[in-house]
Enzyme design. Structure first.
Site, PDB file in Angstrom:
ATOM      1  N   THR A   8       0.907  -1.124   0.012  1.00  0.00           N
ATOM      2  CA  THR A   8       0.135   0.181   0.163  1.00  0.00           C
ATOM      3  C   THR A   8       0.791   1.005  -0.001  1.00  0.00           C
ATOM      4  O   THR A   8       1.992   1.144   0.489  1.00  0.00           O
ATOM      5  CB  THR A   8      -1.241   0.042   1.198  1.00  0.00           C
ATOM      6  OG1 THR A   8      -1.929   0.955   1.002  1.00  0.00           O
ATOM      7  CG2 THR A   8      -0.252   0.294   2.647  1.00  0.00           C
ATOM      8  N   LYS A  13      -4.004   3.443   6.075  1.00  0.00           N
ATOM      9  CA  LYS A  13      -4.257   1.750   5.806  1.00  0.00           C
ATOM     10  C   LYS A  13      -3.049   1.238   6.707  1.00  0.00           C
ATOM     11  O   LYS A  13      -3.313   0.234   7.217  1.00  0.00           O
ATOM     12  CB  LYS A  13      -4.194   1.449   4.473  1.00  0.00           C
ATOM     13  CG  LYS A  13      -5.776   1.520   3.955  1.00  0.00           C
ATOM     14  CD  LYS A  13      -5.605   0.905   2.401  1.00  0.00           C
ATOM     15  CE  LYS A  13      -6.729   0.977   1.693  1.00  0.00           C
ATOM     16  NZ  LYS A  13      -6.621   0.274   0.225  1.00  0.00           N
ATOM     17  N   GLU A  41      -1.459  -0.461 -11.037  1.00  0.00           N
ATOM     18  CA  GLU A  41      -2.834   0.003 -11.699  1.00  0.00           C
ATOM     19  C   GLU A  41      -3.945  -1.167 -11.337  1.00  0.00           C
ATOM     20  O   GLU A  41      -3.505  -2.124 -11.580  1.00  0.00           O
ATOM     21  CB  GLU A  41      -2.733   0.063 -13.174  1.00  0.00           C
ATOM     22  CG  GLU A  41      -3.542   1.313 -13.784  1.00  0.00           C
ATOM     23  CD  GLU A  41      -3.572   1.081 -15.221  1.00  0.00           C
ATOM     24  OE1 GLU A  41      -4.558   1.685 -15.916  1.00  0.00           O
ATOM     25  OE2 GLU A  41      -2.525   1.100 -16.184  1.00  0.00           O
ATOM     26  N   ASP A  70      -7.857  -4.380  -1.307  1.00  0.00           N
ATOM     27  CA  ASP A  70      -8.893  -3.513  -2.104  1.00  0.00           C
ATOM     28  C   ASP A  70      -9.965  -3.525  -1.468  1.00  0.00           C
ATOM     29  O   ASP A  70     -10.420  -4.379  -0.854  1.00  0.00           O
ATOM     30  CB  ASP A  70      -8.800  -4.221  -3.657  1.00  0.00           C
ATOM     31  CG  ASP A  70      -9.071  -2.939  -4.493  1.00  0.00           C
ATOM     32  OD1 ASP A  70      -8.609  -1.910  -4.509  1.00  0.00           O
ATOM     33  OD2 ASP A  70      -9.948  -3.355  -5.518  1.00  0.00           O
ATOM     34  N   TYR A 153     -15.093   7.844   1.749  1.00  0.00           N
ATOM     35  CA  TYR A 153     -16.599   8.141   1.968  1.00  0.00           C
ATOM     36  C   TYR A 153     -16.898   8.325   3.352  1.00  0.00           C
ATOM     37  O   TYR A 153     -18.157   8.159   3.710  1.00  0.00           O
ATOM     38  CB  TYR A 153     -17.380   7.020   1.275  1.00  0.00           C
ATOM     39  CG  TYR A 153     -17.140   7.225  -0.310  1.00  0.00           C
ATOM     40  CD1 TYR A 153     -17.844   7.646  -1.238  1.00  0.00           C
ATOM     41  CD2 TYR A 153     -16.087   6.235  -0.877  1.00  0.00           C
ATOM     42  CE1 TYR A 153     -17.720   7.795  -2.695  1.00  0.00           C
ATOM     43  CE2 TYR A 153     -15.715   6.369  -2.234  1.00  0.00           C
ATOM     44  CZ  TYR A 153     -16.839   7.005  -2.975  1.00  0.00           C
ATOM     45  OH  TYR A 153     -16.665   7.124  -4.332  1.00  0.00           O
ATOM     46  N   ASP A 154     -15.982   8.294   4.298  1.00  0.00           N
ATOM     47  CA  ASP A 154     -16.129   8.304   5.619  1.00  0.00           C
ATOM     48  C   ASP A 154     -17.222   9.228   6.212  1.00  0.00           C
ATOM     49  O   ASP A 154     -18.197   8.987   6.882  1.00  0.00           O
ATOM     50  CB  ASP A 154     -15.031   8.383   6.692  1.00  0.00           C
ATOM     51  CG  ASP A 154     -14.247   7.101   6.643  1.00  0.00           C
ATOM     52  OD1 ASP A 154     -14.778   5.901   6.258  1.00  0.00           O
ATOM     53  OD2 ASP A 154     -13.079   7.100   7.061  1.00  0.00           O
ATOM     54  N   LYS A 174     -13.186   3.130  14.556  1.00  0.00           N
ATOM     55  CA  LYS A 174     -13.266   2.905  13.414  1.00  0.00           C
ATOM     56  C   LYS A 174     -12.524   1.653  13.198  1.00  0.00           C
ATOM     57  O   LYS A 174     -12.835   0.719  12.481  1.00  0.00           O
ATOM     58  CB  LYS A 174     -12.717   3.917  12.196  1.00  0.00           C
ATOM     59  CG  LYS A 174     -13.088   3.364  10.847  1.00  0.00           C
ATOM     60  CD  LYS A 174     -12.680   4.423   9.747  1.00  0.00           C
ATOM     61  CE  LYS A 174     -12.526   3.776   8.387  1.00  0.00           C
ATOM     62  NZ  LYS A 174     -12.000   4.589   7.524  1.00  0.00           N
ATOM     63  N   HIS A 179     -14.562  -2.840   7.638  1.00  0.00           N
ATOM     64  CA  HIS A 179     -14.494  -3.630   6.662  1.00  0.00           C
ATOM     65  C   HIS A 179     -13.034  -4.437   6.859  1.00  0.00           C
ATOM     66  O   HIS A 179     -12.724  -5.512   6.418  1.00  0.00           O
ATOM     67  CB  HIS A 179     -15.055  -3.269   5.424  1.00  0.00           C
ATOM     68  CG  HIS A 179     -14.667  -1.975   5.224  1.00  0.00           C
ATOM     69  ND1 HIS A 179     -14.501  -0.930   5.820  1.00  0.00           N
ATOM     70  CD2 HIS A 179     -13.781  -1.332   4.018  1.00  0.00           C
ATOM     71  CE1 HIS A 179     -14.066   0.436   5.340  1.00  0.00           C
ATOM     72  NE2 HIS A 179     -13.598  -0.175   4.173  1.00  0.00           N
ATOM     73  N   ARG A 180     -12.024  -3.415   6.690  1.00  0.00           N
ATOM     74  CA  ARG A 180     -10.797  -3.633   6.456  1.00  0.00           C
ATOM     75  C   ARG A 180     -10.116  -4.450   7.774  1.00  0.00           C
ATOM     76  O   ARG A 180      -9.470  -5.360   7.751  1.00  0.00           O
ATOM     77  CB  ARG A 180     -10.004  -2.331   6.310  1.00  0.00           C
ATOM     78  CG  ARG A 180      -8.546  -2.598   5.630  1.00  0.00           C
ATOM     79  CD  ARG A 180      -8.043  -1.360   5.006  1.00  0.00           C
ATOM     80  NE  ARG A 180      -8.543  -0.237   5.584  1.00  0.00           N
ATOM     81  CZ  ARG A 180      -9.348   0.616   4.756  1.00  0.00           C
ATOM     82  NH1 ARG A 180      -9.704   0.024   3.562  1.00  0.00           N
ATOM     83  NH2 ARG A 180      -9.971   1.647   5.330  1.00  0.00           N
TER      84      ARG A 180
END
Ligand code: IMP
Length: 195
Positions: A8, A13, A41, A70, A153-154, A174, A179-180
């Site tokens: 990353t 993250k 990419e 991802d 989008y938080d 959080k 999700h992560r």
């Protein structure tokens, strides 16, 4: 055991994932901490496909076990869009704010459901073995942006059962339910089979 490269370039993250692997024998390190700014990419159409692209690209450089992820936002009223295109929803080189403004505009119709979920797919890859774990955070899209914490989008995402957006959650809050977090916690569990 030992070094695990996290594919990353995202410092937020990296901080989250370092915390998740804190009490293990793995040392998480990002390519940019090794002086290498790799931008892979994302050309696949699934979270798993893109996560594996990143893992493989970094593995091919370092030949050291790699983890990658991802993630994105799936909005039910938009049949899962922006999904794997979450970072580029408002166009190439757009900002997080551009994406949020576009989403609020597209959903500005009272007949549309506002349910959505964050999805993260985490992958371990060591050149032969590949381990996959997916995490979800269910919620809904707010009617306006609130909060300045987090990223992406938080400010427009309200976790299910909550009364505030993720933009109003502290990093620690959080990182206990995202999700992560779920994807990497699951990955960490599955990686125990390696020892
Ligand atoms: P990627 O996993 O770095 O490709 O992230 C894709 C995009 O999904 C990000 O640029 C954000 O727009 C969105 N995203 C992923 N995770 C989160 C999150 O925890 N909060 C807000 N937005 C997120």
């Amino acid at each position: 055991m030992g070094k695990l490269i996290f594919a990353t370039g995202n410092k937020g993250k990296l901080k989250e994932v370092k915390q998740i692997f804190e009490n293990t024998s793995y040392e998480i390190i990002a390519p940019f901490e090794l002086g290498n700014d790799v931008d892979v990419e994302e050309t696949e159409t699934t979270f798993e496909g893109n996560a594996f692209l990143k893992a493989k690209a970094i593995y091919d450089i370092y030949r050291t076990p790699v983890i990658a992820d991802d993630s994105g936002l799936e909005v039910d009223a938009l049949d899962g869009v922006p999904g794997v295109y979450s970072a580029r929803y408002a166009g190439k080189n757009c900002t997080f704010d551009d994406n949020n403004n576009k989403l609020l505009k597209v959903l500005n119709n009272p007949s549309l459901p506002r349910t959505a979920r964050f999805v993260a797919c985490a992958i371990f890859y060591d050149g032969t073995k590949k381990i996959v774990s997916t995490g979800y955070l269910e919620g809904s899209i707010a009617h306006e942006k609130t909060g300045a914490m987090g990223f992406g989008y938080d400010p427009v995402f309200i976790p299910k059962g909550a009364d505030r957006t993720l933009g109003q959650y502290s990093f620690e809050e959080k990182n206990k339910m995202s999700h992560r977090y779920k994807a990497f916690e699951g990955l960490k569990e599955k990686m125990k089979q390696l020892t």
